[in-house]
Enzyme design. Sequence first.
Site, mmCIF file in Angstrom:
data_model
loop_
_atom_site.group_PDB
_atom_site.id
_atom_site.type_symbol
_atom_site.label_atom_id
_atom_site.label_comp_id
_atom_site.label_asym_id
_atom_site.label_seq_id
_atom_site.Cartn_x
_atom_site.Cartn_y
_atom_site.Cartn_z
ATOM 1 N N TYR A 143 0.822 -1.211 0.000
ATOM 2 C CA TYR A 143 0.000 0.000 0.000
ATOM 3 C C TYR A 143 0.862 1.270 0.000
ATOM 4 O O TYR A 143 0.424 2.305 -0.480
ATOM 5 C CB TYR A 143 -0.896 0.029 1.244
ATOM 6 N N LYS A 194 3.520 -15.069 1.694
ATOM 7 C CA LYS A 194 3.694 -15.740 0.395
ATOM 8 C C LYS A 194 5.203 -15.979 0.224
ATOM 9 O O LYS A 194 5.825 -15.564 -0.759
ATOM 10 C CB LYS A 194 3.093 -14.855 -0.711
ATOM 11 N N ASP A 226 -2.584 -18.109 -0.168
ATOM 12 C CA ASP A 226 -3.596 -18.804 -0.981
ATOM 13 C C ASP A 226 -4.219 -19.949 -0.183
ATOM 14 O O ASP A 226 -5.446 -20.125 -0.147
ATOM 15 C CB ASP A 226 -3.023 -19.273 -2.335
ATOM 16 N N ASP A 250 -6.173 -7.173 4.170
ATOM 17 C CA ASP A 250 -7.371 -6.551 3.599
ATOM 18 C C ASP A 250 -8.284 -7.632 3.031
ATOM 19 O O ASP A 250 -9.488 -7.678 3.298
ATOM 20 C CB ASP A 250 -6.952 -5.568 2.498
ATOM 21 N N ASP A 254 -11.997 -9.456 4.785
ATOM 22 C CA ASP A 254 -13.319 -9.487 4.137
ATOM 23 C C ASP A 254 -13.849 -10.917 4.088
ATOM 24 O O ASP A 254 -15.037 -11.170 4.315
ATOM 25 C CB ASP A 254 -13.253 -8.933 2.700
HETATM 26 C C1 LIG Z 1 -10.826 1.653 1.178
HETATM 27 C C2 LIG Z 1 -9.522 0.947 1.298
HETATM 28 C C3 LIG Z 1 -8.394 1.943 1.207
HETATM 29 C C4 LIG Z 1 -9.405 0.097 2.576
HETATM 30 C C5 LIG Z 1 -8.126 -0.729 2.539
HETATM 31 O O1 LIG Z 1 -7.814 -1.329 1.508
HETATM 32 O O2 LIG Z 1 -7.445 -0.778 3.565
HETATM 33 C C6 LIG Z 1 -10.558 -0.849 2.868
HETATM 34 O O3 LIG Z 1 -10.711 -1.833 1.914
HETATM 35 C C7 LIG Z 1 -10.394 -1.436 4.253
HETATM 36 O O4 LIG Z 1 -10.407 -2.655 4.363
HETATM 37 O O5 LIG Z 1 -10.308 -0.667 5.227
HETATM 38 MG MG LIG Z 2 -10.972 -3.790 2.767
#
Ligand SMILES: CC(C)[C@H](C(=O)O)[C@@H](O)C(=O)O
Ligand SMILES: [Mg+2]
Length: 362
Positions: A143, A194, A226, A250, A254
């Site tokens: 990032y 990785k 993975d 990230d 999710d």
């Molecule tokens: C919006 C984006 C910059 C952010 C990230 O990738 O960190 C989001 O996806 C998160 O998980 O907080």
């Molecule tokens: Mg995110």
Amino acid sequence: MTQNYRIILLPGDGIGPEIMAVAVDVLKVVGTQFDIQFDFQEALIGGAAIDATGEPLPSATLDSCRNSDAVLLAAIGGYKWDSLPSHQRPEAGLLGLRAGLELFANLRPAQILPQLIDASTLKREVVEGVDIMVVRELTGGIYFGKPKGIFTTETGEKRGVNTMVYTESEIDRIGRVAFETARKRRGKLCSVDKANVLDVSQLWRDRITQLSQEYPDVELSHLYVDNAAMQLVRAPKQFDTIVTGNLFGDILSDAAAMLTGSIGMLPSASLGASGPGVFEPVHGSAPDIAGQDKANPLAQVLSAAMMLRYALDQPKAADKIEQAVLQVLEQGDRTGDIMAEGMNLLGCRAMGDSLIRALEKS
Ligand SMILES: CC(C)[C@H](C(=O)O)[C@@H](O)C(=O)O
Ligand SMILES: [Mg+2]
Ligand SMILES: NC(=O)c1ccc[n+]([C@@H]2O[C@H](COP(=O)([O-])OP(=O)(O)OC[C@H]3O[C@@H](n4cnc5c(N)ncnc54)[C@H](O)[C@@H]3O)[C@@H](O)[C@H]2O)c1
């Protein structure tokens, strides 16, 4: 004695203002119940800041955050700003906030609540009892690594570049947070990288392995990212605490969120070595449902509870909010993302009202 806290509110974009309004109402109620006085101040970030000032993170916002006790953020981003160059986009505001406050540790808990087991897309026996903490490195990795950008080569072709980079000290400081976190939980830490392909990951693995000598009570394992993604949906109960870099964290957070039924349920805490932390849901600004009173405000409300626990040392008020969330779910209240047959479908605002009633009754 009344405790006073200065809280910066960053409602941001999309569903942000709707879910933030609910969290603020909830905080006001627990404030009166626990003798806590919140001095709330709203500031601009993301698309809302771009529209008002031309920048995704105005310096006034960063200054206010630096001078606060804690920051409560909703979400940023939306279609309207998607074609701007990367450094002018709403996301750059969020990254700038994390970097500006040096919030290198992002704690993303994914816990399946008994009331929501059937909202998960996975089978009951796979998700029942899941309780995972993802510790994501937040101010380094691909990032922030340089060089970055879109360049033109000598032949006139465009070339996009990002660089995944970690120094030993960056790995060590997130590693320590992760070992300490695992120690307070079930004593198991899985480091995700990785290292079979990336040198940066080999260094990550070496340092985390080295660090584990200081934490003999924590059982360390390693997985390639993975495989980790696969294991998270195959058998999530094998995980206790996961530590990983910015990009892998990230994505995996999710995926972990979805185990619990909806990304609309998951809070997070972004913390530095000192200074104010930022408390924010894992989800984004959900532009597809913004302005329709359909958003699930519970991740935002649970982020406010994390703020009370981690930043303000008010664990009883945090417990009370978490209990109220369980209670509204227990009585069958659901927003659309976690709706199931026989439950009461509520909008964002009505879910907030229900939470307030639960808080006032208990
Ligand atoms: C919006 C984006 C910059 C952010 C990230 O990738 O960190 C989001 O996806 C998160 O998980 O907080
Ligand atoms: Mg995110
Ligand atoms: N921390 C943040 O501010 C943050 C995090 C992730 C994405 N984003 C931004 O948000 C925008 C949209 O991104 P995306 O669509 O990939 O991810 P998203 O998390 O905003 O939405 C993904 C899906 O989940 C649903 N969803 C998310 N939160 C919900 C909630 N509280 N209640 C009910 N449903 C919910 C959305 O409706 C959508 O269908 C982008 O601009 C992205 O950069 C911001």
